[in-house]
Design an enzyme around this catalytic site. Structure first.
Site, short mmCIF file in Angstrom:
data_model
loop_
_atom_site.label_atom_id
_atom_site.label_comp_id
_atom_site.label_asym_id
_atom_site.label_seq_id
_atom_site.Cartn_x
_atom_site.Cartn_y
_atom_site.Cartn_z
N SER A 76 -5.52 -9.04 9.72
CA SER A 76 -6.62 -9.85 9.57
C SER A 76 -7.15 -10.14 8.15
O SER A 76 -8.20 -10.87 8.10
CB SER A 76 -8.13 -8.57 10.08
OG SER A 76 -8.03 -7.55 9.05
N HIS A 115 0.85 -1.21 0.05
CA HIS A 115 -0.09 -0.05 0.02
C HIS A 115 0.84 1.18 -0.04
O HIS A 115 0.42 2.21 0.36
CB HIS A 115 -1.01 -0.03 1.18
CG HIS A 115 -2.00 -1.06 1.09
ND1 HIS A 115 -2.38 -1.57 2.37
CD2 HIS A 115 -2.51 -1.76 0.25
CE1 HIS A 115 -3.49 -2.56 1.97
NE2 HIS A 115 -3.38 -2.60 0.61
#
Length: 370
Positions: free
Chosen positions: A317, A157
């Site tokens: 997650s 990212h």
């Protein structure tokens, strides 16, 4: 290598709580259990059997450095406040939101950039030296893995320490240099401040960050004899508990994306930065919410994955597709997958080994043969 230059930031006054964030703390680590001996043994066996390890890391490895994440139960940004990250289309198309973004980021950057790697970051760097890691992909934009010395690394990212012009592609400006440019553009811009007499942390919990606690904060402790301050109130609670095992009585912000919360009034006449080459819109070199990861990077990482023999997920997650896609690809390749994360993840069904604990509690137990 991230270039460091001196900072000069007049008229920005950070409270003692901002300084405290520079020291490793667990304020943003959710409740968790220590790993069992069986957990450690199984994880050791997994790592020992891995010769070309592909690592996927997320925000959970940086919460131990004091950086909050988005989704952790009780302590993540979504649980603590109603603040949400800015969507990419807002940033691109709304001049007022562009201005707000850079004002918030300008205030948050000195604190965000001061965070340091914790033991997990350093262990992964050491694993590289011992040739255990084939490749490492991180969702984090905080540069802590790079600061720790990791080199076999892709930042899925992007990285908050770099900036890029979305109009002309100019990239020859560091985030530190941009901070100086913003300062020069806004010599008279003063951020309003909040001083409280309360010691209950409720303003901080509500999301206030432009704050000084006049009478201190009950969440911090200090030794009145030597001045020692490296103990949080939560850590002291554990110490008291261990000292009193049979005594029982019942009784009823920097953000993950390197900014703070500001109101419209605080924004005032702030002037946002522009590209020095084309005067276009400049942004941190990160993937915003609502934006897409560079397809060339995804293809490169899938190629690296195909050359690996196992996958370790640490502190993620896997809720966003940008990282979960690698779990799907590893499944197709029939690779063994291990996940170390507090709480459930989207990839639990695919894991041969899942341990719900803090990375910093289990990684130090793992031995790597050179």
């Amino acid at each position: 290598m991230i270039k460091q230059i001196s900072r000069s930031i007049p008229k920005l006054y950070f409270s003692s709580s901002a300084t405290q964030l520079k020291s490793p703390n667990h304020n943003y680590v959710p409740s968790h259990q220590k790993p069992s001996t069986d957990d450690i043994d199984k994880f050791q066996k997994f790592i020992s059997n891995s010769q070309r390890l592909f690592i996927i890391t997320g925000a959970g490895i940086s919460t131990e450095s004091g950086i909050p994440d988005y989704r952790s139960e009780g302590v993540g940004l979504y649980a603590r406040t109603t603040n949400r990250p800015m969507m990419y289309q807002e940033f691109l198309t709304n001049a007022k939101r562009y201005k707000m973004y850079w004002a918030r980021n300008y205030i948050g950057w000195p604190t965000f950039s001061s965070f340091q790697p914790n033991e997990t970051h350093k262990i992964f760097a050491a694993w590289e030296v011992k040739r255990k890691v084939f490749w490492h992909v991180t969702q984090n934009v905080d540069s802590l893995l790079t600061k720790a010395g990791c080199e076999l690394l892709s930042e899925l990212h992007g990285c908050s320490a770099r900036v890029v012009c979305v109009d002309c592609g100019y990239k020859s400006l560091t985030r530190e240099e941009l901070q100086e440019i913003i300062l020069k553009q806004n010599p008279n811009w003063t951020v309003f401040w909040h001083v409280t007499q309360n010691v209950d942390s409720l303003l901080t919990k509500a999301g206030c960050e432009l704050l000084s606690e006049l009478h201190g904060c009950s969440a911090r402790v200090v030794c009145v004899d030597c001045g020692y301050k490296s103990l949080t109130r939560e850590e002291l609670q554990e110490i008291i508990l261990k000292q009193n095992p049979n005594w029982t009585v019942q009784s009823n912000t920097i953000n993950p994306d390197a900014d703070v919360h500001l109101t419209e009034d605080q924004l005032g006449d702030f002037q946002p930065p522009r590209c020095p080459r084309c005067s276009g819109r400049i942004k941190p070199d990160v993937t915003f919410f609502g934006d897409n990861v560079d397809r060339r990077l995804v293809d490169f990482l899938k190629e690296q994955l195909s050359k690996s023999d196992s996958v370790l997920v640490a502190g993620s997650s896997l809720e966003v597709m940008s990282s979960y896609r690698f779990i799907l690809a590893a499944q197709q390749l029939k690779m063994p997958i291990a996940i170390i994360n507090i709480g459930r993840t989207r990839g639990d069904h695919a894991a041969q080994l899942k341990i719900s604990t803090r990375c910093g509690l289990i990684l130090p137990h793992i031995e790597i043969n050179s």
